[in-house]
Enzyme design. Structure first.
Site, PDB file in Angstrom:
ATOM      1  N   GLY A  14       0.862  -1.182   0.000  1.00  0.00           N
ATOM      2  CA  GLY A  14       0.000   0.000   0.000  1.00  0.00           C
ATOM      3  C   GLY A  14       0.898   1.231   0.000  1.00  0.00           C
ATOM      4  CG  ASP A  17      -2.476  10.072   2.154  1.00  0.00           C
ATOM      5  OD1 ASP A  17      -1.764  10.905   1.573  1.00  0.00           O
ATOM      6  OD2 ASP A  17      -3.696   9.961   1.952  1.00  0.00           O
ATOM      7  CB  VAL A  18      -0.218   5.086   6.036  1.00  0.00           C
ATOM      8  CG1 VAL A  18       0.650   4.387   7.063  1.00  0.00           C
ATOM      9  CG2 VAL A  18      -1.352   5.848   6.723  1.00  0.00           C
ATOM     10  NE  ARG A  93      -7.983   4.104  14.873  1.00  0.00           N
ATOM     11  CZ  ARG A  93      -8.161   4.930  15.900  1.00  0.00           C
ATOM     12  NH1 ARG A  93      -9.141   4.737  16.762  1.00  0.00           N
ATOM     13  NH2 ARG A  93      -7.363   5.972  16.068  1.00  0.00           N
ATOM     14  CB  ALA A 124      -4.395  -1.809   7.118  1.00  0.00           C
ATOM     15  CG  HIS A 180      -5.066   1.960  16.948  1.00  0.00           C
ATOM     16  ND1 HIS A 180      -4.631   3.157  17.457  1.00  0.00           N
ATOM     17  CD2 HIS A 180      -5.260   2.180  15.620  1.00  0.00           C
ATOM     18  CE1 HIS A 180      -4.565   4.051  16.491  1.00  0.00           C
ATOM     19  NE2 HIS A 180      -4.947   3.488  15.368  1.00  0.00           N
TER      20      HIS A 180
HETATM   21  N1  LIG Z   1      -2.650   1.835  12.917  1.00  0.00           N
HETATM   22  C1  LIG Z   1      -2.619   3.160  12.870  1.00  0.00           C
HETATM   23  O1  LIG Z   1      -2.239   3.807  13.873  1.00  0.00           O
HETATM   24  C2  LIG Z   1      -3.019   3.868  11.613  1.00  0.00           C
HETATM   25  C3  LIG Z   1      -3.621   3.145  10.629  1.00  0.00           C
HETATM   26  N2  LIG Z   1      -4.017   3.765   9.457  1.00  0.00           N
HETATM   27  C4  LIG Z   1      -4.658   2.894   8.483  1.00  0.00           C
HETATM   28  O2  LIG Z   1      -3.764   2.641   7.414  1.00  0.00           O
HETATM   29  C5  LIG Z   1      -4.507   2.279   6.234  1.00  0.00           C
HETATM   30  C6  LIG Z   1      -3.977   3.066   5.037  1.00  0.00           C
HETATM   31  O3  LIG Z   1      -4.249   4.444   5.172  1.00  0.00           O
HETATM   32  P1  LIG Z   1      -3.841   5.465   3.990  1.00  0.00           P
HETATM   33  O4  LIG Z   1      -2.493   5.183   3.504  1.00  0.00           O
HETATM   34  O5  LIG Z   1      -4.172   6.822   4.469  1.00  0.00           O
HETATM   35  O6  LIG Z   1      -4.887   5.016   2.860  1.00  0.00           O
HETATM   36  P2  LIG Z   1      -4.750   5.269   1.287  1.00  0.00           P
HETATM   37  O7  LIG Z   1      -6.096   5.056   0.705  1.00  0.00           O
HETATM   38  O8  LIG Z   1      -4.081   6.579   1.042  1.00  0.00           O
HETATM   39  O9  LIG Z   1      -3.766   4.097   0.800  1.00  0.00           O
HETATM   40  C7  LIG Z   1      -4.094   2.752   0.862  1.00  0.00           C
HETATM   41  C8  LIG Z   1      -3.449   2.086  -0.342  1.00  0.00           C
HETATM   42  O10 LIG Z   1      -3.593   0.652  -0.226  1.00  0.00           O
HETATM   43  C9  LIG Z   1      -3.618   0.175  -1.556  1.00  0.00           C
HETATM   44  N3  LIG Z   1      -4.064  -1.211  -1.640  1.00  0.00           N
HETATM   45  C10 LIG Z   1      -5.337  -1.698  -1.706  1.00  0.00           C
HETATM   46  N4  LIG Z   1      -5.304  -3.050  -1.833  1.00  0.00           N
HETATM   47  C11 LIG Z   1      -4.001  -3.417  -1.869  1.00  0.00           C
HETATM   48  C12 LIG Z   1      -3.330  -4.667  -1.979  1.00  0.00           C
HETATM   49  N5  LIG Z   1      -4.006  -5.809  -2.118  1.00  0.00           N
HETATM   50  N6  LIG Z   1      -1.975  -4.653  -1.977  1.00  0.00           N
HETATM   51  C13 LIG Z   1      -1.273  -3.515  -1.849  1.00  0.00           C
HETATM   52  N7  LIG Z   1      -1.859  -2.310  -1.726  1.00  0.00           N
HETATM   53  C14 LIG Z   1      -3.202  -2.254  -1.740  1.00  0.00           C
HETATM   54  C15 LIG Z   1      -4.544   1.152  -2.266  1.00  0.00           C
HETATM   55  O11 LIG Z   1      -4.434   1.066  -3.674  1.00  0.00           O
HETATM   56  C16 LIG Z   1      -4.059   2.472  -1.685  1.00  0.00           C
HETATM   57  O12 LIG Z   1      -3.086   3.069  -2.517  1.00  0.00           O
HETATM   58  C17 LIG Z   1      -5.972   2.564   6.591  1.00  0.00           C
HETATM   59  O13 LIG Z   1      -6.613   1.356   6.941  1.00  0.00           O
HETATM   60  C18 LIG Z   1      -5.879   3.492   7.796  1.00  0.00           C
HETATM   61  O14 LIG Z   1      -7.025   3.445   8.626  1.00  0.00           O
HETATM   62  C19 LIG Z   1      -3.780   5.081   9.226  1.00  0.00           C
HETATM   63  C20 LIG Z   1      -3.144   5.841  10.177  1.00  0.00           C
HETATM   64  C21 LIG Z   1      -2.761   5.312  11.482  1.00  0.00           C
HETATM   65  C1  LIG Z   2      -6.126   6.579  11.618  1.00  0.00           C
HETATM   66  C2  LIG Z   2      -5.648   6.076  12.896  1.00  0.00           C
HETATM   67  O1  LIG Z   2      -5.870   4.933  13.253  1.00  0.00           O
HETATM   68  C3  LIG Z   2      -4.917   6.964  13.771  1.00  0.00           C
HETATM   69  O2  LIG Z   2      -4.393   8.002  13.335  1.00  0.00           O
HETATM   70  O3  LIG Z   2      -4.870   6.689  14.979  1.00  0.00           O
END
Ligand SMILES: NC(=O)C1=CN([C@@H]2O[C@H](COP(=O)(O)OP(=O)(O)OC[C@H]3O[C@@H](n4cnc5c(N)ncnc54)[C@H](O)[C@@H]3O)[C@@H](O)[C@H]2O)C=CC1
Ligand SMILES: CC(=O)C(=O)O
Length: 329
Positions: A14, A17-18, A93, A124, A180
């Site tokens: 992926g 953004d992250v 979430r 994720a 979380h």
């Molecule tokens: N654990 C934490 O503390 C945090 C978790 N997150 C989570 O991280 C995840 C990603 O967030 P963002 O990057 O902002 O989302 P985003 O939408 O910007 O990026 C996600 C990417 O995953 C890709 N993707 C989808 N299926 C895939 C696969 N089979 N293989 C590889 N890539 C694939 C998409 O094409 C997309 O580019 C979300 O679930 C978000 O809730 C975000 C911030 C903090």
């Molecule tokens: C999106 C998320 O899980 C966080 O920023 O804590």
């Protein structure tokens, strides 16, 4: 302790953004020799690789970045899973579960056969539930499957307590534990600044109202940032990169991470020692009665979600098998 080997590869699944922020941090901090990015959005993938490569040509980071496949990722030292949907403003979430569990399941199918030495780091959401299923779907030992869990919430807690106590954030030793997500809780009974218990540093402030407002701040931090800019990425990018560094350098740092808790039959965050083999050991924790109750409530909630998801996943597998048989006949 193991010595770090010469070539170290981190695959980031992926590159939204992250994933891109994590890759950038890995490059700037020279955490590994190679970063492989994987994303089904080919144009985005190519653009991110080119843009991130530009950050490697100056300053001697030494980290190379390239696009790869899920199969390549399955052979990396660490696979970080950021692939999946993110929350829209106001969404929880847990509402991402169905979509992200399908993605997770397809990722393991595409990565197979996964190296038995790989460490999986789940980012994720909902991260605790996905960590639980990643352990099952990967077949890896439970010590090699971990989630960032409440590391980010704990960083946010440090930030706010540092402001209140007027000390540097890295002098605060206080953890958010459990999910979380909404059922997380703060281990107030062990919170300290240096070796001084928090109750001695903030004797008049540490009231139930104060604690509730800090807990609300920590729990609501992600939602507030998402409302303002659509995602959170810098905090988690830095935290996930640090965890990768603890693993590859076998640093034995103690962090609140999501990993399998045999007595609760779910993954949630408790303090653990992190090193080259993933979770080296869980640290013993002293919780007071109230915190213990919150931990059990949190685990009960997560178990209920897992049971619902298990039914959905097995229906999925049955459907895939039926489709395969259909194709074959
Ligand atoms: N654990 C934490 O503390 C945090 C978790 N997150 C989570 O991280 C995840 C990603 O967030 P963002 O990057 O902002 O989302 P985003 O939408 O910007 O990026 C996600 C990417 O995953 C890709 N993707 C989808 N299926 C895939 C696969 N089979 N293989 C590889 N890539 C694939 C998409 O094409 C997309 O580019 C979300 O679930 C978000 O809730 C975000 C911030 C903090
Ligand atoms: C999106 C998320 O899980 C966080 O920023 O804590």
């Amino acid at each position: 302790m193991d010595q770090p080997k010469l070539k170290t590869t981190i695959a980031v699944l992926g590159c939204g953004d992250v994933g891109a922020t994590l890759a950038y941090t890995l490059i700037l901090q020279s955490v590994c020799s190679e970063v492989i990015l994987v994303d089904p959005k080919k144009e985005l993938l190519e653009g991110q690789v080119r843009d991130l490569s530009d950050a490697t040509y100056r300053g001697g980071s030494g980290t190379k970045i390239r696009a790869g496949t899920h199969k390549d990722a399955g052979q990396a030292d660490i696979v970080v899973i950021t692939a999946g949907a993110k929350q829209k403003p106001g969404e929880s979430r847990l509402s991402l579960l169905s979509r992200n569990l399908h993605i997770l399941s397809s990722i393991f199918t595409s990565m197979a056969p996964i190296s038995p030495h790989t460490i999986l780091l789940l980012v994720a959401n909902p991260v605790d539930i996905l960590t639980y299923f990643a352990r099952k779907l990967s077949g890896l030992p439970e010590s090699q499957v971990l989630g960032t869990g409440t590391s980010l919430d704990s960083a946010r807690l440090r930030g706010i307590l540092a402001q209140k106590a007027e000390v540097a954030p890295n002098s605060i030793d206080a953890y958010v534990l459990g999910e979380h997500g909404d059922s997380q809780f703060i281990a107030w009974s062990s919170a300290a600044i240096g070796i001084t218990p928090l109750r001695l540093v903030l004797p008049d402030q540490l009231t139930p109202d104060f604690k509730a407002s800090i807990a609300a701040h920590t729990r609501g931090a992600a939602g507030a940032i998402i409302r303002a800019k659509g995602c959170t990425s810098y905090g988690i990018g830095n935290i996930a990169a640090s965890i990768c560094k603890y693993i590859l350098f076998d640093s034995r740092s103690v962090r609140p991470l999501s990993f399998y808790q045999p007595d609760l039959d779910c993954c949630l965050s408790m303090p653990a020692v992190v090193g080259r083999r993933g979770i080296i050991k869980a640290m013993p924790v002293e919780l007071d009665e109230d915190e213990r109750g919150q931990l059990l409530d949190c685990a009960r909630g997560l178990r209920a979600v897992i049971e619902g998801a298990e039914a959905e996943l097995s229906a999925d597998v049955k459907l895939e098998k039926a489709l395969e048989m259909d194709k074959g006949s």
